[in-house]
Enzyme design. Structure first.
Site, PDB file in Angstrom:
ATOM      1  N   SER A   1       0.238  40.119   7.536  1.00  0.00           N
ATOM      2  CA  SER A   1       0.097  39.116   6.477  1.00  0.00           C
ATOM      3  C   SER A   1       0.335  37.718   7.040  1.00  0.00           C
ATOM      4  CB  SER A   1       1.085  39.401   5.347  1.00  0.00           C
ATOM      5  OG  SER A   1       0.895  40.718   4.880  1.00  0.00           O
TER       6      SER A   1
ATOM      7  N   HIS B   1      -2.234  47.788   5.265  1.00  0.00           N
ATOM      8  CA  HIS B   1      -1.591  48.347   4.064  1.00  0.00           C
ATOM      9  C   HIS B   1      -2.510  49.387   3.416  1.00  0.00           C
ATOM     10  CE1 HIS B   1       0.194  44.125   4.047  1.00  0.00           C
ATOM     11  NE2 HIS B   1       1.279  44.880   4.058  1.00  0.00           N
TER      12      HIS B   1
ATOM     13  N   LEU C   1      -1.939  41.926   0.856  1.00  0.00           N
ATOM     14  CA  LEU C   1      -2.462  43.147   1.468  1.00  0.00           C
ATOM     15  C   LEU C   1      -3.587  42.880   2.454  1.00  0.00           C
ATOM     16  CD1 LEU C   1      -2.616  45.539  -1.624  1.00  0.00           C
ATOM     17  CD2 LEU C   1      -0.756  45.177   0.007  1.00  0.00           C
ATOM     18  N   HIS C   2      -3.608  43.716   3.484  1.00  0.00           N
ATOM     19  CA  HIS C   2      -4.724  43.732   4.442  1.00  0.00           C
ATOM     20  C   HIS C   2      -5.057  45.187   4.715  1.00  0.00           C
ATOM     21  CE1 HIS C   2      -1.614  44.694   7.315  1.00  0.00           C
ATOM     22  NE2 HIS C   2      -1.004  43.532   7.115  1.00  0.00           N
TER      23      HIS C   2
ATOM     24  N   GLY D   1       3.230  42.860  -0.322  1.00  0.00           N
ATOM     25  CA  GLY D   1       1.988  42.276  -0.823  1.00  0.00           C
ATOM     26  C   GLY D   1       1.215  41.563   0.258  1.00  0.00           C
TER      27      GLY D   1
END
Ligand code: PAF
Length: 284
Positions: free
Chosen positions: A177, A28, A24-25, A22
């Site tokens: 992240s 991803h 996310l950027h 998770g």
């Protein structure tokens, strides 16, 4: 998730899995876009895996942004999001682990004992549950990719690992992240990893092949940035992550550094065609 996987198999879908923790950027999202191009069913997983964090690491403060992550996956057309609870993945009495010896012991493995055991174990479980034909990982975590590729080979897993390019900010910082932990000064200084790799690339383009010279060049660049503390600068063979004395065929130049309390990674893949060594390519 198992039921969706069973149905996808019965319908002869080509299944792609994007495992994530998770927060996310764009990195991803680039994996999801690639999976969407190549597969007829795309699943994502979102699980902050406790087993890959050491006791003094950032498990508790790791960014958790479930609602916005789920919305972004949905917007990109992910067919199912698997977001299990820790008890689902690790029921009471859980005691089976995957150890990928050798590759897991060096570099990140040395700095983070047990990390790759946690990664390999959860990734094997995700593969078992989602039954993907393809699984997508970013090259920023190059050693993680090598560990997973070795596990897939050694255990005859029916999944193909797709390695996707590093996605960077405009100033070169590799997306992660953990960049969210950086204060403004650390964020500015964090480009030192990219700048050091650029300097290494210039050395290699100028003909340097000696690993020590390349490492020294990286150290010199780091010396110009008081906010950064270099953890390691290494040149390794791309397949087994053994240190090499000279860059050859396929090698990684890897850097890990601390910016305050945040530890960041970056790397460059150097490919030198055996027949035509002058056609060298450095992927940063
Ligand atoms: O790279 C990550 O986000 C994690 O290590 C992974 C592969 C999802 C396993 O928890």
């Amino acid at each position: 998730m198992k039921e969706a996987a069973r149905q996808a198999r019965a319908e002869n879908h080509l299944v792609g899995l994007v495992p994530t923790m998770g927060a996310l950027h764009e990195g991803h999202l680039s994996l999801v876009r690639r999976a969407k191009q190549e597969c007829s069913r795309v699943y994502a997983s979102l699980f902050v895996n406790p087993k890959q964090f050491g006791p003094n690491e950032d498990f508790a403060k790791y960014p958790r942004t479930f609602e916005s992550d789920a919305a972004q996956f949905a917007e990109l057309g992910v067919d199912a999001l698997f977001a299990p609870a820790a008890d689902d993945i690790y029921p009471g009495g859980f005691s089976s682990y995957v150890n990928v010896d050798g590759i897991s012991d060096r570099l990140e493995g040395r700095s983070r004992p047990g990390h790759f055991r946690g990664v390999a174990t959860v990734v094997l479980k995700l593969f078992e549950i989602a039954q993907p034909d393809f699984a997508y990982f970013g090259r920023k975590d190059a050693q993680q990719v090598a560990v997973i590729q070795r596990m897939v080979r050694d255990l005859n897993l029916n999944v193909q690992i797709v390695v996707c390019p590093i996605v960077r900010e405009a100033d070169g910082l590799a997306l992660s992240s953990r960049n969210a932990y950086l204060n403004p000064e650390e964020r500015r200084a964090a480009t030192i990893l990219y700048r050091a790799l650029q300097a290494a690339r210039a050395e290699i383009a100028a003909g340097t092949r000696d690993a020590l010279e390349i490492q020294n060049r990286i150290r010199t660049v780091f010396n110009s940035e008081p906010l950064a503390r270099l953890d390691y600068a290494e040149v390794v063979a791309a397949d087994d992550f053994e240190p090499v004395a000279r860059v050859s065929r396929a090698s990684y130049v890897l850097v890990a550094a601390h910016l305050g309390k945040t530890r960041l990674l970056d790397n460059m893949l150097v490919e030198i065609p055996e027949k035509n060594p002058t056609e060298l390519v450095c992927h940063i």
